[in-house]
Design an enzyme around this catalytic site. Sequence first.
Site, PDB file in Angstrom:
ATOM      1  N   GLY A 174       0.839  -1.197   0.000  1.00 50.58           N
ATOM      2  CA  GLY A 174       0.000   0.000   0.000  1.00 50.58           C
ATOM      3  C   GLY A 174       0.874   1.248   0.000  1.00 50.58           C
ATOM      4  O   GLY A 174       2.078   1.165   0.264  1.00 50.58           O
ATOM      5  N   GLN A 214       2.974   9.942   1.905  1.00 55.88           N
ATOM      6  CA  GLN A 214       4.333   9.383   1.872  1.00 55.88           C
ATOM      7  C   GLN A 214       5.163   9.897   0.706  1.00 55.88           C
ATOM      8  O   GLN A 214       6.391   9.824   0.739  1.00 55.88           O
ATOM      9  CB  GLN A 214       4.266   7.847   1.806  1.00 55.88           C
ATOM     10  CG  GLN A 214       3.711   7.213   3.078  1.00 55.88           C
ATOM     11  CD  GLN A 214       3.588   5.714   2.939  1.00 55.88           C
ATOM     12  OE1 GLN A 214       2.626   5.219   2.370  1.00 55.88           O
ATOM     13  NE2 GLN A 214       4.578   4.975   3.430  1.00 55.88           N
ATOM     14  N   CYS A 219       6.355  -0.500   7.051  1.00 55.60           N
ATOM     15  CA  CYS A 219       5.999   0.772   6.425  1.00 55.60           C
ATOM     16  C   CYS A 219       7.156   1.237   5.553  1.00 55.60           C
ATOM     17  O   CYS A 219       8.309   1.239   6.007  1.00 55.60           O
ATOM     18  CB  CYS A 219       5.692   1.824   7.495  1.00 55.60           C
ATOM     19  SG  CYS A 219       5.177   3.403   6.794  1.00 55.60           S
ATOM     20  N   LEU A 220       6.854   1.616   4.329  1.00 56.13           N
ATOM     21  CA  LEU A 220       7.907   2.088   3.420  1.00 56.13           C
ATOM     22  C   LEU A 220       8.565   3.362   3.941  1.00 56.13           C
ATOM     23  O   LEU A 220       9.689   3.682   3.541  1.00 56.13           O
ATOM     24  CB  LEU A 220       7.324   2.328   2.026  1.00 56.13           C
ATOM     25  CG  LEU A 220       6.872   1.058   1.263  1.00 56.13           C
ATOM     26  CD1 LEU A 220       6.120   1.430  -0.012  1.00 56.13           C
ATOM     27  CD2 LEU A 220       8.068   0.175   0.933  1.00 56.13           C
ATOM     28  N   HIS A 260      -3.927   1.274   8.019  1.00 48.94           N
ATOM     29  CA  HIS A 260      -2.545   1.778   8.013  1.00 48.94           C
ATOM     30  C   HIS A 260      -2.443   2.997   7.079  1.00 48.94           C
ATOM     31  O   HIS A 260      -1.837   4.016   7.432  1.00 48.94           O
ATOM     32  CB  HIS A 260      -1.613   0.643   7.565  1.00 48.94           C
ATOM     33  CG  HIS A 260      -0.171   1.008   7.412  1.00 48.94           C
ATOM     34  ND1 HIS A 260       0.823   0.500   8.237  1.00 48.94           N
ATOM     35  CD2 HIS A 260       0.467   1.811   6.518  1.00 48.94           C
ATOM     36  CE1 HIS A 260       1.991   0.997   7.854  1.00 48.94           C
ATOM     37  NE2 HIS A 260       1.817   1.791   6.809  1.00 48.94           N
ATOM     38  N   GLU A 261      -3.061   2.891   5.902  1.00 54.13           N
ATOM     39  CA  GLU A 261      -2.971   3.987   4.917  1.00 54.13           C
ATOM     40  C   GLU A 261      -3.788   5.207   5.353  1.00 54.13           C
ATOM     41  O   GLU A 261      -3.347   6.349   5.170  1.00 54.13           O
ATOM     42  CB  GLU A 261      -3.424   3.521   3.531  1.00 54.13           C
ATOM     43  CG  GLU A 261      -2.681   2.316   2.952  1.00 54.13           C
ATOM     44  CD  GLU A 261      -1.178   2.422   3.010  1.00 54.13           C
ATOM     45  OE1 GLU A 261      -0.644   3.537   3.111  1.00 54.13           O
ATOM     46  OE2 GLU A 261      -0.519   1.371   2.975  1.00 54.13           O
ATOM     47  N   HIS A 281      -1.890   7.293   7.679  1.00 51.40           N
ATOM     48  CA  HIS A 281      -0.939   8.201   7.009  1.00 51.40           C
ATOM     49  C   HIS A 281      -1.618   9.514   6.621  1.00 51.40           C
ATOM     50  O   HIS A 281      -1.038  10.593   6.769  1.00 51.40           O
ATOM     51  CB  HIS A 281      -0.368   7.569   5.740  1.00 51.40           C
ATOM     52  CG  HIS A 281       0.796   6.648   5.956  1.00 51.40           C
ATOM     53  ND1 HIS A 281       1.977   7.048   6.558  1.00 51.40           N
ATOM     54  CD2 HIS A 281       0.974   5.339   5.628  1.00 51.40           C
ATOM     55  CE1 HIS A 281       2.823   6.022   6.585  1.00 51.40           C
ATOM     56  NE2 HIS A 281       2.245   4.973   6.029  1.00 51.40           N
TER      57      HIS A 281
HETATM   58  O1  GNR Z   1       4.262  -2.589   2.386  1.00 48.39           O
HETATM   59  C1  GNR Z   1       3.612  -2.462   3.418  1.00 48.39           C
HETATM   60  N1  GNR Z   1       3.313  -3.567   4.131  1.00 48.39           N
HETATM   61  C2  GNR Z   1       2.402  -3.570   5.168  1.00 48.39           C
HETATM   62  C3  GNR Z   1       2.348  -4.688   5.975  1.00 48.39           C
HETATM   63  C4  GNR Z   1       1.441  -4.758   6.987  1.00 48.39           C
HETATM   64  C5  GNR Z   1       0.571  -3.724   7.218  1.00 48.39           C
HETATM   65  C6  GNR Z   1       0.627  -2.584   6.451  1.00 48.39           C
HETATM   66  C7  GNR Z   1       1.525  -2.516   5.419  1.00 48.39           C
HETATM   67  S1  GNR Z   1       1.544  -1.111   4.410  1.00 48.39           S
HETATM   68  C8  GNR Z   1       3.207  -1.120   3.874  1.00 48.39           C
HETATM   69  C9  GNR Z   1       3.457  -0.047   2.833  1.00 48.39           C
HETATM   70  C10 GNR Z   1       3.271   1.296   3.481  1.00 48.39           C
HETATM   71  O2  GNR Z   1       4.093   1.847   4.154  1.00 48.39           O
HETATM   72  N2  GNR Z   1       2.108   1.870   3.320  1.00 48.39           N
HETATM   73  O3  GNR Z   1       1.851   3.044   3.925  1.00 48.39           O
HETATM   74 NI    NI Z   2       3.101   3.041   5.706  1.00 47.08          NI
END
Ligand code: GNR
Ligand code: NI
Length: 163
Positions: A46, A51, A93-94, A135-136, A139
């Site tokens: 995601g 980001q 998270c990236l 999670h997104e 952000h």
């Molecule tokens: O790549 C991602 N893997 C992930 C694994 C578990 C829960 C959420 C994520 S999102 C993350 C990519 C990212 O940072 N999205 O904001």
């Molecule tokens: Ni993230």
Amino acid sequence: MTVLNILTFPDPRLRKVAAPVIKFDKSLKKLTEDMLETMYQGNGIGLAATQVNVHKRVIVIDVSDDRTDPKIFINPEFEIKDNKSLFSFSEGCLSIPGYNEEITRPDKILLKWQDVNGKFHEEEPEGILTVCIQHEIDHLEGKLMVDYISSLKRERIRSKLRK
Ligand code: GNR
Ligand code: NI
């Protein structure tokens, strides 16, 4: 398509609150294409516009095994359907490269969003999509995975990632 630069914690721009999308135009489509390219290039499941330093309510997700199911959510919102049903998952998270944290979140949500043409949709997501959506959307609110862990751990990650 263009691979965009991803901001890294503790960059203060990751704390900005994203604004709703009101124009469903070609530049929005271009942003979603570039975000998908950036997400695939980083092997993420995601990516939120925050980001890549675009403070609009846009997220892209692909939770498929073969990375062939891109999903785009504009102005996403969710409501919790069952406060007692929780799910724990080791999240990455990236924007926090090299760290994984076990996070507990609601497991039953109703997601509402618009597509790139502005059309409204709603659906109860299943499985890992439920986790990724939350999670997104975090952000877009300037919230990060590390906000769920102890401040001691967070400060340790901050000093390791700060160059
Ligand atoms: O790549 C991602 N893997 C992930 C694994 C578990 C829960 C959420 C994520 S999102 C993350 C990519 C990212 O940072 N999205 O904001
Ligand atoms: Ni993230």
